[in-house]
Write a protein that holds these residues in place. Structure first.
Motif, PDB file in Angstrom:
ATOM      1  N   LEU A   1       0.834  -1.197   0.000  1.00 54.23           N
ATOM      2  CA  LEU A   1       0.000   0.000   0.000  1.00 54.23           C
ATOM      3  C   LEU A   1       0.868   1.246   0.000  1.00 54.23           C
ATOM      4  O   LEU A   1       1.942   1.262   0.592  1.00 54.23           O
ATOM      5  CB  LEU A   1      -0.922   0.018   1.220  1.00 54.23           C
ATOM      6  N   PRO A   2       0.408   2.316  -0.652  1.00 51.89           N
ATOM      7  CA  PRO A   2       1.188   3.563  -0.657  1.00 51.89           C
ATOM      8  C   PRO A   2       1.165   4.218   0.714  1.00 51.89           C
ATOM      9  O   PRO A   2       0.182   4.121   1.458  1.00 51.89           O
ATOM     10  CB  PRO A   2       0.476   4.428  -1.705  1.00 51.89           C
ATOM     11  N   ILE A   3       2.242   4.913   1.042  1.00 51.73           N
ATOM     12  CA  ILE A   3       2.370   5.531   2.354  1.00 51.73           C
ATOM     13  C   ILE A   3       1.298   6.595   2.570  1.00 51.73           C
ATOM     14  O   ILE A   3       0.842   6.824   3.706  1.00 51.73           O
ATOM     15  CB  ILE A   3       3.786   6.134   2.518  1.00 51.73           C
ATOM     16  N   GLU A   4       0.853   7.242   1.481  1.00 50.32           N
ATOM     17  CA  GLU A   4      -0.187   8.275   1.600  1.00 50.32           C
ATOM     18  C   GLU A   4      -1.523   7.690   2.040  1.00 50.32           C
ATOM     19  O   GLU A   4      -2.352   8.401   2.620  1.00 50.32           O
ATOM     20  CB  GLU A   4      -0.359   9.005   0.263  1.00 50.32           C
ATOM     21  N   THR A   5      -1.737   6.419   1.768  1.00 53.73           N
ATOM     22  CA  THR A   5      -2.944   5.737   2.234  1.00 53.73           C
ATOM     23  C   THR A   5      -2.751   5.181   3.637  1.00 53.73           C
ATOM     24  O   THR A   5      -3.675   5.187   4.466  1.00 53.73           O
ATOM     25  CB  THR A   5      -3.306   4.584   1.273  1.00 53.73           C
ATOM     26  N   ILE A   6      -1.558   4.710   3.933  1.00 52.95           N
ATOM     27  CA  ILE A   6      -1.273   4.071   5.224  1.00 52.95           C
ATOM     28  C   ILE A   6      -1.389   5.065   6.371  1.00 52.95           C
ATOM     29  O   ILE A   6      -1.964   4.746   7.435  1.00 52.95           O
ATOM     30  CB  ILE A   6       0.129   3.438   5.203  1.00 52.95           C
ATOM     31  N   ILE A   7      -0.876   6.281   6.198  1.00 49.57           N
ATOM     32  CA  ILE A   7      -0.827   7.248   7.302  1.00 49.57           C
ATOM     33  C   ILE A   7      -2.224   7.581   7.832  1.00 49.57           C
ATOM     34  O   ILE A   7      -2.476   7.467   9.046  1.00 49.57           O
ATOM     35  CB  ILE A   7      -0.062   8.515   6.872  1.00 49.57           C
ATOM     36  N   PRO A   8      -3.199   7.983   6.967  1.00 49.60           N
ATOM     37  CA  PRO A   8      -4.533   8.252   7.530  1.00 49.60           C
ATOM     38  C   PRO A   8      -5.199   7.009   8.106  1.00 49.60           C
ATOM     39  O   PRO A   8      -5.935   7.101   9.093  1.00 49.60           O
ATOM     40  CB  PRO A   8      -5.320   8.808   6.335  1.00 49.60           C
ATOM     41  N   LEU A   9      -4.945   5.824   7.503  1.00 51.91           N
ATOM     42  CA  LEU A   9      -5.527   4.598   8.044  1.00 51.91           C
ATOM     43  C   LEU A   9      -5.007   4.325   9.460  1.00 51.91           C
ATOM     44  O   LEU A   9      -5.771   3.893  10.337  1.00 51.91           O
ATOM     45  CB  LEU A   9      -5.203   3.415   7.132  1.00 51.91           C
ATOM     46  N   CYS A  10      -3.742   4.592   9.692  1.00 53.94           N
ATOM     47  CA  CYS A  10      -3.165   4.350  11.023  1.00 53.94           C
ATOM     48  C   CYS A  10      -3.708   5.338  12.051  1.00 53.94           C
ATOM     49  O   CYS A  10      -3.915   4.969  13.219  1.00 53.94           O
ATOM     50  CB  CYS A  10      -1.649   4.427  10.948  1.00 53.94           C
ATOM     51  N   ILE A  11      -3.948   6.577  11.642  1.00 54.42           N
ATOM     52  CA  ILE A  11      -4.537   7.545  12.572  1.00 54.42           C
ATOM     53  C   ILE A  11      -5.963   7.135  12.919  1.00 54.42           C
ATOM     54  O   ILE A  11      -6.387   7.211  14.088  1.00 54.42           O
ATOM     55  CB  ILE A  11      -4.492   8.956  11.966  1.00 54.42           C
ATOM     56  N   VAL A  12      -6.717   6.666  11.914  1.00 55.98           N
ATOM     57  CA  VAL A  12      -8.077   6.176  12.167  1.00 55.98           C
ATOM     58  C   VAL A  12      -8.047   4.957  13.079  1.00 55.98           C
ATOM     59  O   VAL A  12      -8.891   4.806  13.977  1.00 55.98           O
ATOM     60  CB  VAL A  12      -8.785   5.853  10.833  1.00 55.98           C
ATOM     61  N   LEU A  13      -7.065   4.081  12.873  1.00 51.54           N
ATOM     62  CA  LEU A  13      -6.917   2.917  13.745  1.00 51.54           C
ATOM     63  C   LEU A  13      -6.681   3.360  15.189  1.00 51.54           C
ATOM     64  O   LEU A  13      -7.308   2.830  16.124  1.00 51.54           O
ATOM     65  CB  LEU A  13      -5.751   2.050  13.277  1.00 51.54           C
ATOM     66  N   GLY A  14      -5.792   4.325  15.390  1.00 55.51           N
ATOM     67  CA  GLY A  14      -5.549   4.829  16.736  1.00 55.51           C
ATOM     68  C   GLY A  14      -6.806   5.404  17.361  1.00 55.51           C
ATOM     69  O   GLY A  14      -7.086   5.158  18.543  1.00 55.51           O
ATOM     70  N   ALA A  15      -7.576   6.147  16.568  1.00 57.46           N
ATOM     71  CA  ALA A  15      -8.828   6.703  17.072  1.00 57.46           C
ATOM     72  C   ALA A  15      -9.805   5.604  17.465  1.00 57.46           C
ATOM     73  O   ALA A  15     -10.513   5.706  18.478  1.00 57.46           O
ATOM     74  CB  ALA A  15      -9.453   7.621  16.021  1.00 57.46           C
ATOM     75  N   ALA A  16      -9.861   4.524  16.677  1.00 59.55           N
ATOM     76  CA  ALA A  16     -10.756   3.405  16.983  1.00 59.55           C
ATOM     77  C   ALA A  16     -10.334   2.707  18.279  1.00 59.55           C
ATOM     78  O   ALA A  16     -11.189   2.329  19.105  1.00 59.55           O
ATOM     79  CB  ALA A  16     -10.756   2.406  15.826  1.00 59.55           C
ATOM     80  N   LEU A  17      -9.033   2.556  18.488  1.00 61.34           N
ATOM     81  CA  LEU A  17      -8.548   1.946  19.730  1.00 61.34           C
ATOM     82  C   LEU A  17      -8.884   2.841  20.922  1.00 61.34           C
ATOM     83  O   LEU A  17      -9.271   2.341  21.992  1.00 61.34           O
ATOM     84  CB  LEU A  17      -7.036   1.722  19.642  1.00 61.34           C
ATOM     85  N   GLY A  18      -8.760   4.144  20.741  1.00 60.68           N
ATOM     86  CA  GLY A  18      -9.156   5.063  21.801  1.00 60.68           C
ATOM     87  C   GLY A  18     -10.650   5.026  22.052  1.00 60.68           C
ATOM     88  O   GLY A  18     -11.096   5.114  23.205  1.00 60.68           O
ATOM     89  N   ALA A  19     -11.445   4.875  20.993  1.00 61.49           N
ATOM     90  CA  ALA A  19     -12.895   4.789  21.153  1.00 61.49           C
ATOM     91  C   ALA A  19     -13.295   3.557  21.957  1.00 61.49           C
ATOM     92  O   ALA A  19     -14.251   3.601  22.744  1.00 61.49           O
ATOM     93  CB  ALA A  19     -13.571   4.766  19.778  1.00 61.49           C
ATOM     94  N   LEU A  20     -12.558   2.460  21.776  1.00 72.32           N
ATOM     95  CA  LEU A  20     -12.843   1.256  22.567  1.00 72.32           C
ATOM     96  C   LEU A  20     -12.611   1.527  24.056  1.00 72.32           C
ATOM     97  O   LEU A  20     -13.428   1.135  24.905  1.00 72.32           O
ATOM     98  CB  LEU A  20     -11.964   0.100  22.087  1.00 72.32           C
ATOM     99  N   ASN A  21     -11.504   2.204  24.366  1.00 69.25           N
ATOM    100  CA  ASN A  21     -11.276   2.605  25.756  1.00 69.25           C
ATOM    101  C   ASN A  21     -12.404   3.484  26.267  1.00 69.25           C
ATOM    102  O   ASN A  21     -12.911   3.291  27.381  1.00 69.25           O
ATOM    103  CB  ASN A  21      -9.950   3.358  25.882  1.00 69.25           C
ATOM    104  N   GLY A  22     -12.783   4.469  25.466  1.00 69.24           N
ATOM    105  CA  GLY A  22     -13.851   5.375  25.859  1.00 69.24           C
ATOM    106  C   GLY A  22     -15.171   4.674  26.066  1.00 69.24           C
ATOM    107  O   GLY A  22     -15.932   5.013  26.981  1.00 69.24           O
ATOM    108  N   PHE A  23     -15.469   3.672  25.245  1.00 68.29           N
ATOM    109  CA  PHE A  23     -16.711   2.908  25.391  1.00 68.29           C
ATOM    110  C   PHE A  23     -16.744   2.178  26.734  1.00 68.29           C
ATOM    111  O   PHE A  23     -17.737   2.215  27.461  1.00 68.29           O
ATOM    112  CB  PHE A  23     -16.843   1.910  24.234  1.00 68.29           C
TER     113      PHE A  23
END
Length: 341
Positions: free
Chosen positions: A91-113
């Motif tokens: 995968l291109p790095i330009e796609t990977i970077i936003p996906l990883c930030i979204v992944l981090g947000a999802a992991l934080g959302a699990l904590n918040g839940f």
């Protein structure tokens, strides 16, 4: 002076003390530790404090509300592992970077839940997700590493502004820190954060939706930890499942050292940033002295304990002094009968 002014004065005095200690450490280390005062080491020092400072920004909000997030380092590691796996898959790095930030947000959302919906203690929840996310990182990438990330990105992260010692990545860090500082100290969101930490029930009566507020703070914390994972990976050009291991201890120590109360309701972002610089400077000086990572953890742990104990000791001393002050009697002026006579 109002009670609010007194509280602000105490916080500022703590911030000033941390800044003073930081300046002393920098001066002493520059003279006593070989190569500490060089421009090259200054660049490394700033690069070392970057992930601590970045993750400490949302952590400040969370601790001020009376909660905690110990999963940030594992979120960083899982983000790094996923980044390496996706890069290895083509995968291109330009796609990977936003996906990883979204992944981090999802992991934080699990904590918040878990914390805001299921009403579980944040300490227990984030200790659990600390182990869970780190385990998933090893499942994703194993014990190996992925390297050879795009040179344009790695050279920018490790590069400096012109020929000076200031890293390029310090510019976005300063911008993000300013945004967090304005939000915490000059907006209704920040007032809600302090109110939730001072008394959650009273904050609810005041119309503050504390559950929603804390949930989104965990989402932001996860997203920022994901961004820190990306920068960590690009700096070392190596995606590993153990990246950032133990970083949560340094982040919490820096936040508490900066004057944020572990019980919530008190703290300033400038104090936290001063605590980050102090902690990173001590670690950098000790590394130049070939001190082991185990000894560095001991130093960080001692600072963490001191940052919790010292404010409580000072508060107890002030309370004792107030109790010992004699009461001031207000006598009626001569020639004027007392009220009710």
């Amino acid at each position: 002076m109002s009670d609010q002014g007194n509280r602000l004065g105490r916080l500022l005095s703590w911030d000033a003390a941390v800044v003073l200690v930081t300046v002393i450490v920098l001066i002493v280390a520059s003279g006593a530790v070989e190569n500490f005062g060089t421009s090259r080491n200054f660049t490394f020092l700033l690069l070392d404090l970057l992930p601590i400072a970045l993750v400490a920004l949302p952590m400040t909000f969370i601790i001020v509300t009376g909660e905690i997030d110990l999963s940030v380092a594992s979120t960083l590691g899982l983000t790094s592992a996923v980044m390496g796996s996706l890069w290895d898959a083509g995968l291109p790095i330009e796609t990977i970077i936003p996906l990883c930030i979204v992944l981090g947000a999802a992991l934080g959302a699990l904590n918040g839940f878990f914390v805001t919906v299921l009403k579980l203690p944040s300490l227990a929840v984030t200790i659990g997700t600390l182990a869970l996310y780190r385990g998933l990182a090893f499942v994703v990438l194993g014990d190996g590493a992925v390297a050879d990330f795009p040179r344009d990105y790695t050279s920018w992260v490790t590069g400096t502004i012109g020929d000076g010692p200031i890293p390029n990545v310090l510019i976005p860090l300063v911008v993000v820190a300013l945004i967090f500082g304005v939000v915490l100290h000059a907006t209704p969101i920040g007032r809600g954060v302090f109110a939730a930490g001072a008394g959650e029930q009273a904050a609810r009566f005041a119309g503050i939706r504390t559950g929603r507020l804390k949930f989104w703070l965990y989402v932001v914390s996860g997203a920022v930890a994901g961004l820190a994972g990306i920068l960590w990976t690009l700096r070392y050009s190596s995606a590993r499942a153990d990246n950032g291991f133990g970083l949560e201890l340094a982040v919490v120590a820096a936040v508490l050292l900066g004057g944020v109360s572990i019980f919530g309701g008190k703290g300033t972002l400038p104090g936290v940033l001063a605590g980050v610089v102090l902690l990173a400077s001590l670690q950098n000086a000790l590394r130049l002295q070939d001190v082991s990572n185990e000894a560095l953890n001991i130093v960080t742990g001692v600072l963490l304990i001191v940052s919790v104990l010292l404010p409580n000791i000072v508060t107890s001393a002030r309370t004792a002094v107030r109790r010992q002050r004699p009461a001031v009697l207000i006598r009626p002026k001569a020639g004027r009968p007392p009220s009710g006579a």
